[in-house]
Design a protein around this motif. Structure first.
Motif, PDB file in Angstrom:
ATOM      1  N   LYS A  86       0.831  -1.208   0.000  1.00 57.91           N
ATOM      2  CA  LYS A  86       0.000   0.000   0.000  1.00 57.91           C
ATOM      3  C   LYS A  86       0.865   1.257   0.000  1.00 57.91           C
ATOM      4  O   LYS A  86       0.518   2.262  -0.641  1.00 57.91           O
ATOM      5  N   ARG A  87       1.991   1.194   0.699  1.00 60.89           N
ATOM      6  CA  ARG A  87       2.903   2.348   0.691  1.00 60.89           C
ATOM      7  C   ARG A  87       3.493   2.556  -0.703  1.00 60.89           C
ATOM      8  O   ARG A  87       3.686   3.699  -1.137  1.00 60.89           O
ATOM      9  N   ILE A  88       3.801   1.460  -1.391  1.00 55.45           N
ATOM     10  CA  ILE A  88       4.340   1.564  -2.751  1.00 55.45           C
ATOM     11  C   ILE A  88       3.294   2.152  -3.698  1.00 55.45           C
ATOM     12  O   ILE A  88       3.601   2.999  -4.545  1.00 55.45           O
ATOM     13  N   ILE A  89       2.057   1.723  -3.558  1.00 54.47           N
ATOM     14  CA  ILE A  89       0.977   2.278  -4.383  1.00 54.47           C
ATOM     15  C   ILE A  89       0.841   3.777  -4.131  1.00 54.47           C
ATOM     16  O   ILE A  89       0.728   4.577  -5.072  1.00 54.47           O
ATOM     17  N   ALA A  90       0.864   4.184  -2.858  1.00 52.16           N
ATOM     18  CA  ALA A  90       0.742   5.605  -2.520  1.00 52.16           C
ATOM     19  C   ALA A  90       1.929   6.398  -3.054  1.00 52.16           C
ATOM     20  O   ALA A  90       1.777   7.544  -3.506  1.00 52.16           O
ATOM     21  N   ARG A  91       3.116   5.807  -3.004  1.00 49.96           N
ATOM     22  CA  ARG A  91       4.332   6.484  -3.461  1.00 49.96           C
ATOM     23  C   ARG A  91       4.282   6.759  -4.965  1.00 49.96           C
ATOM     24  O   ARG A  91       4.957   7.665  -5.463  1.00 49.96           O
ATOM     25  N   ASN A  92       3.494   5.981  -5.682  1.00 50.95           N
ATOM     26  CA  ASN A  92       3.434   6.108  -7.133  1.00 50.95           C
ATOM     27  C   ASN A  92       2.082   6.621  -7.631  1.00 50.95           C
ATOM     28  O   ASN A  92       1.745   6.447  -8.811  1.00 50.95           O
ATOM     29  N   ASP A  93       1.343   7.281  -6.755  1.00 46.40           N
ATOM     30  CA  ASP A  93       0.011   7.733  -7.166  1.00 46.40           C
ATOM     31  C   ASP A  93       0.047   8.889  -8.151  1.00 46.40           C
ATOM     32  O   ASP A  93      -0.984   9.287  -8.693  1.00 46.40           O
ATOM     33  N   ASP A  94       1.252   9.427  -8.412  1.00 49.82           N
ATOM     34  CA  ASP A  94       1.386  10.479  -9.411  1.00 49.82           C
ATOM     35  C   ASP A  94       1.708   9.933 -10.798  1.00 49.82           C
ATOM     36  O   ASP A  94       1.839  10.701 -11.755  1.00 49.82           O
ATOM     37  N   LEU A  95       1.834   8.627 -10.933  1.00 49.26           N
ATOM     38  CA  LEU A  95       2.135   8.039 -12.241  1.00 49.26           C
ATOM     39  C   LEU A  95       0.875   7.916 -13.081  1.00 49.26           C
ATOM     40  O   LEU A  95      -0.217   7.652 -12.571  1.00 49.26           O
ATOM     41  N   VAL A  96       1.049   8.096 -14.379  1.00 52.77           N
ATOM     42  CA  VAL A  96      -0.031   7.883 -15.346  1.00 52.77           C
ATOM     43  C   VAL A  96       0.384   6.721 -16.243  1.00 52.77           C
ATOM     44  O   VAL A  96       1.477   6.729 -16.826  1.00 52.77           O
ATOM     45  N   ALA A  97      -0.468   5.703 -16.319  1.00 47.36           N
ATOM     46  CA  ALA A  97      -0.181   4.523 -17.130  1.00 47.36           C
ATOM     47  C   ALA A  97      -1.090   4.499 -18.341  1.00 47.36           C
ATOM     48  O   ALA A  97      -2.273   4.839 -18.254  1.00 47.36           O
ATOM     49  N   GLN A  98      -0.530   4.094 -19.473  1.00 48.09           N
ATOM     50  CA  GLN A  98      -1.327   3.964 -20.686  1.00 48.09           C
ATOM     51  C   GLN A  98      -0.921   2.688 -21.414  1.00 48.09           C
ATOM     52  O   GLN A  98       0.264   2.357 -21.503  1.00 48.09           O
ATOM     53  N   GLU A  99      -1.923   1.992 -21.938  1.00 49.63           N
ATOM     54  CA  GLU A  99      -1.731   0.707 -22.606  1.00 49.63           C
ATOM     55  C   GLU A  99      -1.742   0.912 -24.115  1.00 49.63           C
ATOM     56  O   GLU A  99      -2.614   1.585 -24.654  1.00 49.63           O
ATOM     57  N   PHE A 100      -0.765   0.308 -24.812  1.00 51.52           N
ATOM     58  CA  PHE A 100      -0.629   0.448 -26.258  1.00 51.52           C
ATOM     59  C   PHE A 100      -0.525  -0.931 -26.913  1.00 51.52           C
ATOM     60  O   PHE A 100      -0.191  -1.921 -26.251  1.00 51.52           O
ATOM     61  N   PRO A 101      -0.763  -0.997 -28.236  1.00 52.02           N
ATOM     62  CA  PRO A 101      -0.398  -2.214 -28.977  1.00 52.02           C
ATOM     63  C   PRO A 101       1.107  -2.455 -28.865  1.00 52.02           C
ATOM     64  O   PRO A 101       1.861  -1.569 -28.463  1.00 52.02           O
ATOM     65  N   ALA A 102       1.538  -3.649 -29.224  1.00 53.87           N
ATOM     66  CA  ALA A 102       2.950  -4.031 -29.087  1.00 53.87           C
ATOM     67  C   ALA A 102       3.785  -3.359 -30.177  1.00 53.87           C
ATOM     68  O   ALA A 102       4.158  -3.968 -31.184  1.00 53.87           O
ATOM     69  N   GLU A 103       4.089  -2.079 -29.961  1.00 54.28           N
ATOM     70  CA  GLU A 103       4.904  -1.315 -30.897  1.00 54.28           C
ATOM     71  C   GLU A 103       6.041  -0.638 -30.133  1.00 54.28           C
ATOM     72  O   GLU A 103       5.792   0.074 -29.159  1.00 54.28           O
ATOM     73  N   PRO A 104       7.283  -0.841 -30.559  1.00 51.31           N
ATOM     74  CA  PRO A 104       8.430  -0.256 -29.855  1.00 51.31           C
ATOM     75  C   PRO A 104       8.608   1.213 -30.211  1.00 51.31           C
ATOM     76  O   PRO A 104       8.094   1.706 -31.213  1.00 51.31           O
ATOM     77  N   SER A 105       9.355   1.922 -29.357  1.00 54.64           N
ATOM     78  CA  SER A 105       9.699   3.316 -29.634  1.00 54.64           C
ATOM     79  C   SER A 105      11.132   3.557 -29.199  1.00 54.64           C
ATOM     80  O   SER A 105      11.687   2.819 -28.368  1.00 54.64           O
ATOM     81  N   SER A 106      11.735   4.616 -29.739  1.00 51.66           N
ATOM     82  CA  SER A 106      13.100   4.962 -29.350  1.00 51.66           C
ATOM     83  C   SER A 106      13.149   5.378 -27.890  1.00 51.66           C
ATOM     84  O   SER A 106      14.148   5.146 -27.197  1.00 51.66           O
ATOM     85  N   GLU A 107      12.077   5.991 -27.391  1.00 49.11           N
ATOM     86  CA  GLU A 107      12.006   6.392 -25.994  1.00 49.11           C
ATOM     87  C   GLU A 107      12.032   5.162 -25.086  1.00 49.11           C
ATOM     88  O   GLU A 107      12.720   5.135 -24.064  1.00 49.11           O
ATOM     89  N   GLN A 108      11.279   4.136 -25.462  1.00 49.16           N
ATOM     90  CA  GLN A 108      11.293   2.884 -24.689  1.00 49.16           C
ATOM     91  C   GLN A 108      12.686   2.262 -24.695  1.00 49.16           C
ATOM     92  O   GLN A 108      13.182   1.814 -23.656  1.00 49.16           O
ATOM     93  N   TYR A 109      13.314   2.231 -25.869  1.00 49.29           N
ATOM     94  CA  TYR A 109      14.631   1.605 -25.947  1.00 49.29           C
ATOM     95  C   TYR A 109      15.654   2.347 -25.105  1.00 49.29           C
ATOM     96  O   TYR A 109      16.511   1.724 -24.461  1.00 49.29           O
ATOM     97  N   SER A 110      15.601   3.660 -25.088  1.00 51.97           N
ATOM     98  CA  SER A 110      16.529   4.442 -24.260  1.00 51.97           C
ATOM     99  C   SER A 110      16.383   4.053 -22.790  1.00 51.97           C
ATOM    100  O   SER A 110      17.385   3.875 -22.076  1.00 51.97           O
ATOM    101  N   LEU A 111      15.142   3.908 -22.337  1.00 49.46           N
ATOM    102  CA  LEU A 111      14.898   3.475 -20.958  1.00 49.46           C
ATOM    103  C   LEU A 111      15.390   2.049 -20.739  1.00 49.46           C
ATOM    104  O   LEU A 111      16.033   1.737 -19.723  1.00 49.46           O
ATOM    105  N   PHE A 112      15.119   1.178 -21.693  1.00 49.96           N
ATOM    106  CA  PHE A 112      15.541  -0.221 -21.632  1.00 49.96           C
ATOM    107  C   PHE A 112      17.060  -0.331 -21.563  1.00 49.96           C
ATOM    108  O   PHE A 112      17.608  -1.085 -20.749  1.00 49.96           O
ATOM    109  N   ARG A 113      17.753   0.472 -22.391  1.00 45.66           N
ATOM    110  CA  ARG A 113      19.213   0.437 -22.422  1.00 45.66           C
ATOM    111  C   ARG A 113      19.793   0.874 -21.082  1.00 45.66           C
ATOM    112  O   ARG A 113      20.735   0.265 -20.555  1.00 45.66           O
ATOM    113  N   GLY A 114      19.217   1.937 -20.505  1.00 42.21           N
ATOM    114  CA  GLY A 114      19.690   2.398 -19.210  1.00 42.21           C
ATOM    115  C   GLY A 114      19.455   1.381 -18.120  1.00 42.21           C
ATOM    116  O   GLY A 114      20.288   1.215 -17.212  1.00 42.21           O
ATOM    117  N   TYR A 115      18.329   0.678 -18.192  1.00 39.42           N
ATOM    118  CA  TYR A 115      18.015  -0.364 -17.207  1.00 39.42           C
ATOM    119  C   TYR A 115      19.024  -1.510 -17.300  1.00 39.42           C
ATOM    120  O   TYR A 115      19.549  -1.968 -16.269  1.00 39.42           O
TER     121      TYR A 115
END
Length: 249
Positions: A86-115
């Motif tokens: 519950k604390r983790i949920i509260a800590r992330n209550d400012d996040l906005v999530a959106q669902e997309f079809p399975a299509e990659p983006s350069s923004e996603q890859y940049s995050l993936f590479r850093g991870y």
């Protein structure tokens, strides 16, 4: 010589290779291809039988001397977050999530590479290129979604600045009886948010909203500290020799 119908899957066995989870062990996998109009139906059946999907391949461990890998699925309809969650949920209550079809983006890859660079420098995925990432996301013949999690979002349809900073992504399959989390990653600079846990909690809610009973987490490996987090989401079921068995810790 026996002729198999074209729609019957053929299974293959990999050669032994060092286990990435348990020192001194060697892994083998049995796998088949997920292609064609029956791919989604086959993926459901195989996932319920302990397989995992990677691109257009379904696989499961077939190790000769070890049975440590156990398939795990959360009972979404019965799940209640504990105090820490519950604390983790509260800590992330400012996040906005959106669902997309399975299509990659350069923004996603940049995050993936850093991870990968921060968390998995010596893993099997460490040298993945942008093309490899694109294949991981879009090479699927089953209903697959990309879920993006953004911080500071003013809107979902504007440019990147309005949509907020992308800090986590989940790649998930939509099945007849649940959601199967194929892969997820996040910005290591936001590790204090426990984003890995948060994405699982979010998937439980998404399964509940769809009236689906399960969230599939892949394999829990007894004795591997990397996998301990999977048994925190209770109640859940483990696939044993006699079928799915309830596990409550």
């Amino acid at each position: 010589m026996t002729n198999q119908p074209v729609h019957s899957p053929q299974f293959f066995l990999t050669a032994p290779s060092p286990c990435p989870y348990l020192d001194g062990q060697f892994e083998r996998k049995v796998f088949t291809h997920l292609v064609g109009e029956k791919a989604a139906e086959l993926n459901d059946l195989l996932t319920q039988g302990g397989f995992r999907r990677s691109q257009n391949i379904a696989y499961r461990p077939a190790c000769e001397t070890c049975r440590a890998c156990i398939s795990v699925r959360i009972l979404a309809g019965e799940f209640k977050p504990n105090r820490s969650m519950k604390r983790i949920i509260a800590r992330n209550d400012d996040l906005v999530a959106q669902e997309f079809p399975a299509e990659p983006s350069s923004e996603q890859y940049s995050l993936f590479r850093g991870y990968l660079d921060a968390r998995h420098q010596e893993g099997g995925m460490s040298d993945m290129t942008v093309l490899d990432y694109a294949m991981m996301v879009e090479d699927t013949h089953v209903p697959t979604r990309v879920i993006e999690y953004r911080i500071g979002a003013d809107g979902l349809d504007g440019d990147d600045s309005e949509r907020g900073k992308l800090i986590a992504v989940a790649l998930s399959d939509l099945m007849g009886d649940g959601l199967s989390m194929v892969y997820s990653f996040f910005d290591p600079d936001y590790s204090d948010r426990s984003l890995g846990t948060y994405m699982i909690l979010d998937h439980i809610v998404r399964a509940q909203d769809r009236g689906l009973p399960h969230v599939y987490l892949g394999y829990w490996v007894a004795g591997s500290s990397k996998m301990d987090y999977k048994t925190r989401f209770l109640p859940q079921e483990h696939l044993m020799s006699g079928g799915w068995e309830r596990y409550e810790g």
